[in-house]
Design a protein around this motif. Sequence first.
Motif, PDB file in Angstrom:
ATOM      1  N   GLY A 177       0.816  -1.202   0.000  1.00 12.73           N
ATOM      2  CA  GLY A 177       0.000   0.000   0.000  1.00 12.73           C
ATOM      3  C   GLY A 177       0.852   1.255   0.000  1.00 12.73           C
ATOM      4  N   TYR A 178       0.372   2.283  -0.672  1.00  7.48           N
ATOM      5  CA  TYR A 178       1.123   3.543  -0.706  1.00  7.48           C
ATOM      6  C   TYR A 178       0.185   4.715  -0.989  1.00  7.48           C
ATOM      7  N   ALA A 179       0.682   5.910  -0.717  1.00  7.34           N
ATOM      8  CA  ALA A 179      -0.046   7.149  -0.996  1.00  7.34           C
ATOM      9  C   ALA A 179       0.861   8.062  -1.798  1.00  7.34           C
ATOM     10  N   THR A 180       0.279   8.903  -2.623  1.00  9.11           N
ATOM     11  CA  THR A 180       1.079   9.873  -3.377  1.00  9.11           C
ATOM     12  C   THR A 180       0.549  11.283  -3.130  1.00  9.11           C
ATOM     13  N   TYR A 181       1.490  12.201  -3.012  1.00  9.42           N
ATOM     14  CA  TYR A 181       1.178  13.622  -2.808  1.00  9.42           C
ATOM     15  C   TYR A 181       1.940  14.419  -3.861  1.00  9.42           C
ATOM     16  N   GLY A 182       1.243  15.293  -4.576  1.00 10.77           N
ATOM     17  CA  GLY A 182       1.890  16.080  -5.618  1.00 10.77           C
ATOM     18  C   GLY A 182       1.587  15.543  -7.001  1.00 10.77           C
ATOM     19  N   SER A 183       2.253  16.110  -7.987  1.00 12.19           N
ATOM     20  CA  SER A 183       1.983  15.777  -9.388  1.00 12.19           C
ATOM     21  C   SER A 183       2.797  14.582  -9.871  1.00 12.19           C
ATOM     22  N   LYS A 184       2.183  13.776 -10.706  1.00 11.19           N
ATOM     23  CA  LYS A 184       2.837  12.594 -11.273  1.00 11.19           C
ATOM     24  C   LYS A 184       4.089  12.949 -12.058  1.00 11.19           C
ATOM     25  N   ASN A 185       4.133  14.144 -12.617  1.00 13.66           N
ATOM     26  CA  ASN A 185       5.263  14.539 -13.461  1.00 13.66           C
ATOM     27  C   ASN A 185       6.408  15.193 -12.700  1.00 13.66           C
ATOM     28  N   ASP A 186       6.254  15.354 -11.377  1.00 11.57           N
ATOM     29  CA  ASP A 186       7.292  16.028 -10.590  1.00 11.57           C
ATOM     30  C   ASP A 186       8.311  15.045 -10.025  1.00 11.57           C
ATOM     31  N   PHE A 187       9.360  15.590  -9.386  1.00 13.66           N
ATOM     32  CA  PHE A 187      10.460  14.745  -8.906  1.00 13.66           C
ATOM     33  C   PHE A 187      10.004  13.856  -7.748  1.00 13.66           C
ATOM     34  N   PRO A 188      10.228  12.530  -7.860  1.00 16.91           N
ATOM     35  CA  PRO A 188       9.712  11.601  -6.849  1.00 16.91           C
ATOM     36  C   PRO A 188      10.628  11.444  -5.622  1.00 16.91           C
ATOM     37  N   ILE A 189       9.981  11.377  -4.462  1.00 11.69           N
ATOM     38  CA  ILE A 189      10.662  11.113  -3.192  1.00 11.69           C
ATOM     39  C   ILE A 189       9.909   9.980  -2.490  1.00 11.69           C
ATOM     40  N   ILE A 190      10.630   8.916  -2.158  1.00 14.17           N
ATOM     41  CA  ILE A 190      10.048   7.815  -1.385  1.00 14.17           C
ATOM     42  C   ILE A 190      10.200   8.150   0.094  1.00 14.17           C
ATOM     43  N   TYR A 191       9.084   8.113   0.823  1.00 15.25           N
ATOM     44  CA  TYR A 191       9.095   8.466   2.244  1.00 15.25           C
ATOM     45  C   TYR A 191       8.807   7.233   3.099  1.00 15.25           C
ATOM     46  N   CYS A 192       9.694   6.981   4.079  1.00 11.02           N
ATOM     47  CA  CYS A 192       9.560   5.836   4.985  1.00 11.02           C
ATOM     48  C   CYS A 192       9.070   6.324   6.349  1.00 11.02           C
ATOM     49  N   HIS A 193       7.874   5.909   6.716  1.00 11.28           N
ATOM     50  CA  HIS A 193       7.240   6.395   7.942  1.00 11.28           C
ATOM     51  C   HIS A 193       7.901   5.839   9.209  1.00 11.28           C
ATOM     52  N   GLY A 194       7.529   6.403  10.351  1.00 10.56           N
ATOM     53  CA  GLY A 194       8.060   5.965  11.633  1.00 10.56           C
ATOM     54  C   GLY A 194       7.409   4.688  12.145  1.00 10.56           C
ATOM     55  N   SER A 195       7.750   4.317  13.374  1.00  7.90           N
ATOM     56  CA  SER A 195       7.197   3.117  13.999  1.00  7.90           C
ATOM     57  C   SER A 195       5.733   3.344  14.373  1.00  7.90           C
ATOM     58  N   SER A 231      14.720  10.337  -4.818  1.00 12.52           N
ATOM     59  CA  SER A 231      15.366  10.502  -3.526  1.00 12.52           C
ATOM     60  C   SER A 231      14.536   9.782  -2.478  1.00 12.52           C
ATOM     61  N   VAL A 232      15.083   9.671  -1.277  1.00 14.85           N
ATOM     62  CA  VAL A 232      14.404   8.922  -0.227  1.00 14.85           C
ATOM     63  C   VAL A 232      14.531   9.661   1.098  1.00 14.85           C
ATOM     64  N   ALA A 233      13.475   9.566   1.906  1.00 17.70           N
ATOM     65  CA  ALA A 233      13.477  10.175   3.239  1.00 17.70           C
ATOM     66  C   ALA A 233      12.959   9.163   4.240  1.00 17.70           C
ATOM     67  N   GLY A 234      13.511   9.214   5.460  1.00 20.54           N
ATOM     68  CA  GLY A 234      13.049   8.333   6.523  1.00 20.54           C
ATOM     69  C   GLY A 234      12.855   9.120   7.799  1.00 20.54           C
ATOM     70  N   MET A 235      11.702   8.921   8.431  1.00 19.30           N
ATOM     71  CA  MET A 235      11.376   9.600   9.676  1.00 19.30           C
ATOM     72  C   MET A 235      11.482   8.623  10.847  1.00 19.30           C
ATOM     73  N   SER A 236      12.287   8.967  11.857  1.00 18.18           N
ATOM     74  CA  SER A 236      12.389   8.186  13.085  1.00 18.18           C
ATOM     75  C   SER A 236      12.753   6.729  12.773  1.00 18.18           C
ATOM     76  N   ALA A 237      11.860   5.771  13.093  1.00 13.36           N
ATOM     77  CA  ALA A 237      12.148   4.359  12.818  1.00 13.36           C
ATOM     78  C   ALA A 237      12.093   4.022  11.339  1.00 13.36           C
ATOM     79  N   GLY A 238      11.748   4.981  10.503  1.00 10.74           N
ATOM     80  CA  GLY A 238      11.838   4.780   9.059  1.00 10.74           C
ATOM     81  C   GLY A 238      13.253   4.931   8.541  1.00 10.74           C
ATOM     82  N   SER A 239      14.168   5.414   9.399  1.00  6.61           N
ATOM     83  CA  SER A 239      15.529   5.703   8.919  1.00  6.61           C
ATOM     84  C   SER A 239      16.288   4.467   8.427  1.00  6.61           C
ATOM     85  N   PRO A 240      16.254   3.310   9.140  1.00  7.34           N
ATOM     86  CA  PRO A 240      16.994   2.160   8.600  1.00  7.34           C
ATOM     87  C   PRO A 240      16.490   1.714   7.240  1.00  7.34           C
ATOM     88  N   PHE A 241      15.187   1.873   6.999  1.00 12.32           N
ATOM     89  CA  PHE A 241      14.599   1.472   5.720  1.00 12.32           C
ATOM     90  C   PHE A 241      15.023   2.430   4.601  1.00 12.32           C
TER      91      PHE A 241
END
Length: 293
Positions: free
Chosen positions: A17-35, A95-105
């Motif tokens: 499962g996933y969610a997207t925010y912003g335009s399909k044509n813009d630069f993608p960032i994968i975000y890894c949520h916390g615990s 690019s990729v971002a990780g918040m809190s316990a999302g950091s190892p991922f």
Amino acid sequence: MNNINQHFVLNDGRQLGYATYGSKNDFPIIYCHGSQSSRIEMHYDMSFAIENGLRIITVDRPGHGLSDFNPKGSILGFADDIKQLTEHLKIDKFSVAGMSAGSPFALAIAHQFPEQVQKTAIISGFAPFNSESKKLLTMEVKLMLNLAKYFPWLLKMMLSIQDKQLKKKPKKALQGFLKIMSSPDQEILKNDLVMNIIIRMFNEAFRQGSKGVAYEISNLLVKDWKFKLSDIQVPVKFWQGKKDNNVPFEWAELMTKEIKNADIKLFQEEGHLIIFQHAKEIFTELKPNITKQ
């Protein structure tokens, strides 16, 4: 522009499962949520993404939200899930971002796919759980992580109780989790828009029950991550509040020393929830430099 209830089927038949925010044509960032969280974890005002040409993709980890549980799940295995997702979405560079316990991922994705990942942001990030990092924790957090590592059955039972409480009285269920947060975080939590996101992301994390949350904490976060931070080739920036009671700021310093191309932005008077104060700055810095385009 925003679509929070998406999914696709991985090669092994699991749903991701996933969610997207912003335009399909813009630069993608994968975000890894916390615990104890989910794909719902994102800023309440996403106008910054539209204004800055960002497409942020938040992904439920196995057993959370819309993503099927994976009894053989690992941190590097989730990186492989993300590779399949990016191929499904026809994304090459991101690019990729990780918040809190999302950091190892997030760090695992950067480690595994240096050709695709342009930059990495670690926000209030969880560090490898070892004798050195453990010394820096508050008593409450150390107790919870020791429970996870040495008495996983007890943590599983506690999370099962929390799951039931969340369904009945969500604010009450979160009191214990939120009360350890520092005074700067307590100020942020007074914002009803922030609390609404936190309640929703917790509820969604336990959509399938507590099994996925318990497995991730006990079997992945507090165990060997199975990759070396020193092998990461992608630029990594740590964003950290010095008054963070959940994750000590020294953890960001420890990881910065391990990673060759890393630096740190330390906010002296802020805590764990810096994403709600600095989302625009954090995410816009993840766009590739002009020379890399």
